[in-house]
Scaffold this motif. Structure first.
Motif, PDB file in Angstrom:
ATOM      1  N   ASP A   4       0.835  -1.198   0.000  1.00  0.00           N
ATOM      2  CA  ASP A   4       0.000   0.000   0.000  1.00  0.00           C
ATOM      3  C   ASP A   4       0.871   1.250   0.000  1.00  0.00           C
ATOM      4  N   LEU A   6       0.832   5.498  -0.369  1.00  0.00           N
ATOM      5  CA  LEU A   6       0.041   6.727  -0.293  1.00  0.00           C
ATOM      6  C   LEU A   6       0.855   7.864  -0.897  1.00  0.00           C
ATOM      7  N   THR A  34      -2.923   4.973  -3.359  1.00  0.00           N
ATOM      8  CA  THR A  34      -3.974   5.896  -2.950  1.00  0.00           C
ATOM      9  C   THR A  34      -3.409   7.312  -3.001  1.00  0.00           C
ATOM     10  N   HIS A  83      -6.733   4.766  -6.219  1.00  0.00           N
ATOM     11  CA  HIS A  83      -7.741   5.121  -5.225  1.00  0.00           C
ATOM     12  C   HIS A  83      -7.472   6.540  -4.713  1.00  0.00           C
ATOM     13  N   CYS A  85      -8.544   9.759  -1.662  1.00  0.00           N
ATOM     14  CA  CYS A  85      -9.186  10.245  -0.461  1.00  0.00           C
ATOM     15  C   CYS A  85      -8.938  11.749  -0.401  1.00  0.00           C
TER      16      CYS A  85
END
Length: 268
Positions: A4, A6, A34, A83, A85
């Motif tokens: 993962d 970011l 993300t 993804h 946010c």
């Protein structure tokens, strides 16, 4: 293993290269990417808006959503999932929110100063991520980071921070990677690096030891050394000190955050 990743951006319009580099970096590692879109505002602006009853937070949220939509459209053409946010608010609060989000991933990418519309936000959030997320942070320079790291320089002083960043760097390296361990101290000796070099040898690496000293700033010595060796990554512990009841980055770490021309991995 990195699963993962970011990447942090703000509302600026100069982050196209960084966003593309982040996607390529994650894809090369088969990691989920993300992108956190942040809409920062200064404490003064936030206070003035609150005092006047102006719905600034709602406006920032709308801007962040618009940026997210634009980025999603950009990535829709490559056929790989990305993804998103969104976060909005005061810069200090964004640092806390993004650190909490980063803590449930493996690695956070922060772009070069020129990739941000609000450079104060970049400096603050990079420091907060390095010090409080509990995860490593990779500061990506304008030319980006290698898809694979075959050569790394590790700043070593025997501290907890140095041990942490070395441990965090190993999953990013190729199995045959060259590791140069370097200490910076007046009259330093490479022999002080024997214990960590022996540990790396047992892990299957063939580290080389170096002791740097000179009149220049530690950050300058490290960056010059990395350039001379043409290493792909510099890994250093993120050091901090207390100032006015606030934890802030130490001088060497701060210099590397602002001035590095190579990718720098920070851990605390």
């Amino acid at each position: 293993m990195v699963a993962d990743v970011l990447a942090v951006v703000d509302l600026g319009s100069t982050d196209a290269n960084f966003v593309t580099q982040a996607e390529q970096f994650a894809h090369a590692r088969n990691a989920r990417l993300t992108i956190a879109v942040a809409a920062p505002v200064s404490t003064l602006e936030f206070s003035l808006a609150s005092a006047s009853g102006y719905p600034l937070t709602n406006e920032l949220a709308r801007y962040a959503k618009d940026k997210k939509t634009a980025l999603a459209g950009q990535f829709a053409t490559i056929g790989r999932p990305v993804h998103f946010c969104c976060y909005e608010g005061e810069i200090a609060e964004l640092g806390k929110m993004l650190s909490a989000r980063a803590s449930v991933g493996d690695l956070t990418l922060v772009g070069p100063p020129g990739a941000y519309g609000n450079r104060k936000f970049r400096s603050r959030v990079l420091g907060d991520l390095a010090l409080f997320s509990g995860r490593p942070v990779l500061a990506v320079p304008p030319l980006g980071a290698a898809d694979r790291f075959d050569h790394i320089v590790v700043g070593w002083n025997g501290s907890r921070e140095a041990a942490r960043v070395l441990n965090d760097a190993l999953p990013l390296l190729e199995s045959h990677a060259r590791i140069d361990i370097v200490s910076v101290s007046p009259g330093g000796s490479p022999s002080a690096l024997d214990p960590i070099s022996e540990h790396l040898t047992r892990l299957g690496y063939a580290p080389t030891q170096h002791a740097l000293n000179g009149a220049d700033a530690t950050s300058d010595l490290l960056l010059r050394f990395v350039d001379q060796l043409q290493a792909q990554l510099l890994a250093v512990g993120a050091f901090a000190h207390s100032r006015f009841e606030e934890i802030v980055l130490g001088g060497v770490t701060r210099d590397l955050v602002e001035g590095a021309s190579v990718p720098v991995l920070f851990s605390h």
